[in-house]
Scaffold this motif. Structure first.
Motif, short mmCIF file in Angstrom:
data_model
loop_
_atom_site.label_atom_id
_atom_site.label_comp_id
_atom_site.label_asym_id
_atom_site.label_seq_id
_atom_site.Cartn_x
_atom_site.Cartn_y
_atom_site.Cartn_z
N THR A 118 -8.68 41.75 22.38
CA THR A 118 -9.24 43.06 22.03
C THR A 118 -10.03 42.91 20.75
OG1 THR A 118 -7.13 43.57 21.02
CG2 THR A 118 -7.57 44.60 23.13
N ALA A 119 -11.16 43.61 20.68
CA ALA A 119 -12.01 43.54 19.49
C ALA A 119 -11.29 44.16 18.30
CB ALA A 119 -13.32 44.29 19.76
N PRO A 120 -11.53 43.67 17.09
CA PRO A 120 -10.96 44.33 15.92
C PRO A 120 -11.44 45.79 15.91
CG PRO A 120 -12.13 42.31 15.28
CD PRO A 120 -12.42 42.55 16.72
N PRO A 121 -10.60 46.71 15.45
CA PRO A 121 -11.03 48.11 15.46
C PRO A 121 -12.34 48.29 14.70
CG PRO A 121 -8.85 47.84 14.41
CD PRO A 121 -9.30 46.49 14.84
N MET A 122 -13.24 49.12 15.27
CA MET A 122 -14.54 49.30 14.62
C MET A 122 -14.35 50.04 13.30
SD MET A 122 -17.95 51.33 15.73
CE MET A 122 -18.10 50.71 17.40
N GLY A 123 -14.93 49.48 12.24
CA GLY A 123 -14.81 50.08 10.92
C GLY A 123 -15.45 49.15 9.92
N PRO A 124 -15.69 49.61 8.69
CA PRO A 124 -16.42 48.79 7.71
C PRO A 124 -15.54 47.71 7.09
CG PRO A 124 -15.86 50.92 6.76
CD PRO A 124 -15.35 50.94 8.17
N TYR A 173 -24.15 51.40 14.52
CA TYR A 173 -23.60 52.49 13.71
C TYR A 173 -23.53 52.05 12.25
CZ TYR A 173 -21.93 54.15 18.29
OH TYR A 173 -21.83 54.56 19.60
N ASP A 174 -23.54 53.05 11.34
CA ASP A 174 -23.45 52.76 9.90
C ASP A 174 -22.27 51.84 9.59
OD1 ASP A 174 -25.60 54.39 9.50
OD2 ASP A 174 -24.46 56.09 8.71
N GLU A 175 -21.12 52.15 10.20
CA GLU A 175 -19.93 51.36 9.86
C GLU A 175 -20.04 49.92 10.37
OE1 GLU A 175 -16.53 53.35 11.52
OE2 GLU A 175 -17.65 53.96 13.29
#
Ligand code: HEC
Ligand code: HEC
Length: 297
Positions: A189-195, A272-274
């Motif tokens: 699973t991809a790492p959770p989307m976030g900065p 996306y920005d993040e």
């Protein structure tokens, strides 16, 4: 007279050798082109809910499929240069001439993850060396979306290698799907989307390494005609706004416009920005060069 005779023999001999070489290359290069690869099928989770499809649509948009397969993914002829080659990016939809109708989930997976078509032939130009790093959940979401593409009727000729292309193929690595069996560190699973740097590092694997190198410190462009993919270590000295302007708008801090044909920033404009911030943060802590530097061309 004698000189003429010998010249004739030498030239005749050379022509014979060339012909022999041509026949050899045609067969050897053709065998290489048509060589088939098999991979164990590992069924992916392909869920069909609308949130998954929306996630897939975003991934398909940012992973530049439209650059080669056309704005509506209805396919296009990328190289039309027989007797070298005719290379055709397939119509991905379920319209006339499209692969969509006959494709199973496992066929999508094989093409994107291993770079081979359902017959097992290695795909030319198709950047599976990036997509092979996509986690199962993201690849599944992309497949879920691809199966719902609006049909486009567009019948295209098949990809073909001509005599010259086969000669080149005989002596060059043509396709290398065997290298794409299972890249180290591909998460389920991809790492959770976030900065975060974790998401940023993961995203650069599926978006950037094909042109900027596995360690992002620079590499020759996959298209031999393209410019060198520069060392992304330079971004350490940029602000986030400067990086976002370069990545999404194609303009560097010193005012250069990046050529969208070679650096696919118009597709990255959809990030996306993040996601942009995550990539930026990862580039701030980018480990030093791991590979021997490739000479700048
Ligand atoms: C740099 C150009 C390029 C990009 C970007 C690209 N493709 Fe391709 N793709 C190709 C080419 C060229 C072929 C056909 C190669 C051949 O026939 O040898 C191909 C083949 C395929 C095939 C196999 C079709 C068949 O005949 O079975 C699929 C599926 C596919 N691409 C999906 C995608 C998806 C989805 C994306 C985005 C995630 C994508 N491609 C991005 C160039 C590209
Ligand atoms: C298809 C190849 C390709 C891909 C994929 C790609 N780049 Fe590039 N990139 C290039 C090339 C080539 C240049 C130089 C273009 C020019 O000078 O016109 C470039 C230039 C850049 C620059 C400007 C560097 C400088 O020194 O001015 C940045 C920043 C950059 N890319 C970031 C990225 C990031 C981040 C990704 C992934 C999200 C990415 N690129 C994916 C080919 C690519």
């Amino acid at each position: 007279m004698r000189v003429l005779k010998w010249t004739g023999i030498v030239l005749g001999g050379l022509a014979g050798l060339l012909l022999l070489f041509g026949a050899f290359a045609y067969v050897a290069g053709g065998m290489k082109f048509n060589r088939t690869y098999t991979f164990a099928e590992s069924p992916l989770p392909v869920r069909a809910d609308s949130a998954t499809r929306a996630r897939g649509a975003h991934l398909v948009r940012t992973h530049a499929c439209a650059e080669c397969h056309g704005p509506d993914l209805g396919g296009k002829v990328l190289v039309d240069g027989m007797p070298f080659a005719r290379i055709v990016a397939a119509n991905l939809t379920a319209g006339r001439g499209g692969i969509g109708t006959g494709y199973r989930d496992a066929d999508w997976e094989r093409a994107l993850r291993h770079g081979v078509n359902p017959q097992g032939r290695g795909l030319l130009i198709m950047p599976a060396d990036l997509y092979t790093h996509l986690a199962d959940d993201e690849l599944g979401a992309m497949i879920a979306y691809l199966k719902t593409l609006p049909p486009v009727d567009n019948e295209l000729p098949a990809t073909e290698l001509g005599l010259v292309g086969r000669m080149v193929a005989t002596f060059n690595p043509l396709t290398m799907p065997e290298l794409m069996t299972s890249p180290a560190g591909r998460p389920a699973t991809a790492p959770p989307m976030g900065p975060t740097t974790a998401y940023g590092q993961y995203r650069t694997r599926t978006l950037c390494i094909a042109c900027h190198g596995a360690d992002l410190h620079g590499a020759p462009h996959p298209d031999p005609a393209g410019p060198y993919g520069p060392d992304l270590g330079v971004v350490r000295d940029w602000t986030l706004v400067q990086f976002a302007t370069a990545l999404r708008g194609g303009v560097t801090p010193d005012g250069r416009t990046l050529d969208p044909h070679w650096m696919p920033w118009p597709h990255f404009s959809h990030l996306y920005d993040e996601e942009v911030e995550a990539i930026y943060r990862y580039l701030q802590v980018l480990p030093p060069r791991t590979e021997a530097p490739v000479a700048n061309r």
